[in-house]
Design a protein around this motif. Structure first.
Motif, short mmCIF file in Angstrom:
data_model
loop_
_atom_site.label_atom_id
_atom_site.label_comp_id
_atom_site.label_asym_id
_atom_site.label_seq_id
_atom_site.Cartn_x
_atom_site.Cartn_y
_atom_site.Cartn_z
N LEU B 15 0.82 -1.21 0.00
CA LEU B 15 0.00 0.00 0.00
C LEU B 15 0.85 1.24 0.00
N GLY B 54 4.67 11.15 -2.60
CA GLY B 54 4.03 10.02 -1.94
C GLY B 54 5.03 9.08 -1.32
N LEU B 57 2.70 3.27 2.89
CA LEU B 57 1.87 3.44 4.08
C LEU B 57 2.47 2.64 5.23
N LEU B 63 -4.13 6.77 6.78
CA LEU B 63 -3.91 7.04 5.35
C LEU B 63 -3.63 8.53 5.10
N GLN B 84 -9.51 12.51 0.08
CA GLN B 84 -9.27 11.28 -0.66
C GLN B 84 -9.89 11.42 -2.05
N TYR B 86 -9.21 8.94 -4.96
CA TYR B 86 -9.53 7.66 -5.59
C TYR B 86 -8.40 6.69 -5.24
N THR B 87 -8.69 5.40 -5.32
CA THR B 87 -7.65 4.40 -5.09
C THR B 87 -7.32 3.70 -6.40
N PHE B 88 -6.07 3.74 -6.79
CA PHE B 88 -5.60 3.14 -8.04
C PHE B 88 -4.88 1.85 -7.71
N VAL B 100 -1.01 -0.86 -4.48
CA VAL B 100 -2.28 -0.15 -4.49
C VAL B 100 -2.05 1.22 -3.86
N SER B 101 -2.37 2.28 -4.60
CA SER B 101 -2.13 3.64 -4.11
C SER B 101 -3.43 4.35 -3.78
N VAL B 102 -3.54 4.79 -2.55
CA VAL B 102 -4.67 5.63 -2.16
C VAL B 102 -4.23 7.08 -2.40
#
Lengths: 243, 243
Positions: B15, B54, B57, B63, B84, B86-88, B100-102
């Protein structure tokens, strides 16, 4: 973003997907209200509690595909679209291990809702009177309800719940169910016709006597060309293309 | 350090958090356009490419806190709010390991933008003419631009970029910069005043000769009571409370 070597000290954070499904179904007095399907947990932690359909994210499965698969596996539901709603990742939301959940949602029509698995481990509950759920799932559903009530255009909600065509009375009934309050029919009619998002189909409701009401459809064309990005598909609760 | 070229089915998905920041700054011809800060990657993979601020995590960090910390660490920026976006999580978005990037985002005023770290590894670029970025970061910024242009109320954008009070001409200049097209002043004025989201402050722009223009502020009170959920804070690009 540094390249990974080993997980940072403690157990690695785990990724899960969950899904909030809303359908309009009658309550005990026959009025349509929002219902949502829950699944009983058959493992620890929180064994026996009701929870949102979901599961772990496998390393080689896309997020939306994992949400769709776990939804189908636990409830039998297979909605046309799942939209990403929000990612919940509070450090203490699950006991023992950090779990970050990417939550998807969909509004489904009654024929899709009727497909849900029957059995002791699946239950539909009215979304506004939930029991105490596992983890932070009450909060997730409350957030989804808030989004539904404040962010989504009424004509889109009607499209999602009712299908391709609907009368203004059907549209008002849907919006009243979502907002949980009666609306003035004349004001509602005026506002909806002025919204620019409804198109007359040229047809009228079959089977009605005297003056059968006009059928409308939701028109998303005003926004259809505006999105340069493939993730528009995941925004279809707001931007669903007319099918 | 070697790293695998194919995702390893046994390696845990990792993450990350990333942040898209937008500020309005003049382009070469002096017109305000949207700029975004990028950070040069100093490690593999994709060493040397420009990327969104970025990082990973950590297991015990929330987050949004991780997004804020990594943004501050790499760029020196510390916006009041991060939302927030979107989560890609596409399986192949990062070489070697599933990431997975928030993604969080914020609109910042010029005084905040001026705080950004100067140096060879931080660069502001016009958001609509990006170079080729690391990973799927071009797509993430395009998605953020699309959201900004289609989802956010104009008076809120102005509040975020301009601060507490602004004239209608300043508001129009901001919206023209965001939409990349000129707007008819009279129509714009009429639409904005009819939106119900602007309030007169009772004050006028200082330093102007003859008839100094009125100052307005963004009014979010109509929606302020509607949200039952703590995650409203993360929706403040749309629902930012008047400060």
């Amino acid at each position: 973003m540094p390249h990974p070597t080993e997980p940072d000290g403690d157990a690695p954070t785990r990724l899960a997907v969950s899904t909030v499904i809303f359908a309009l179904r009658p309550d005990r007095s026959g009025h349509p209200v929002l219902w949502t399907p829950l699944v009983r947990r058959t493992r620890e932690p929180q064994l026996g509690l009701w929870a949102l359909p979901g599961g772990w994210l496998p390393p080689a499965e896309e997020l939306e595909a994992a949400a769709a698969r776990t939804l189908r596996l636990t409830t039998g539901l297979a909605p046309t679209y799942l939209e990403q709603l929000y990612t919940f990742g509070e450090v203490d939301r699950s006991p023992g291990v950090r779990v970050v959940s990417v939550v998807y949602w969909a509004l489904v029509q009654s024929d899709e809702a009727a497909r849900a698995t029957a059995g002791p481990n699946v239950r539909w509950v009215p979304a506004d009177t939930l029991p105490g759920l596992a983890f932070d799932h009450n909060r997730i559903i409350e957030y989804a309800l808030w989004r539904l009530r404040t962010k989504v255009e009424y004509s889109q909600i009607a499209h999602a719940f009712l299908g391709e065509t609907f009368t203004l009375a059907e549209l008002r009934e849907v919006v009243e169910a979502v907002l949980q309050r009666p609306l003035d029919p004349a004001n509602f009619r005026r506002t909806m016709l002025a919204s620019g998002r409804l198109r007359e189909t040229g047809e009228r409701l079959a089977g009605a006597r005297n003056r059968p009401p006009k059928l409308y459809r939701y028109d998303s064309t005003a926004l259809a060309g505006a999105n340069p990005d493939p993730t528009v598909r995941t925004e279809s609760l707001r931007e669903r293309p007319a099918s």
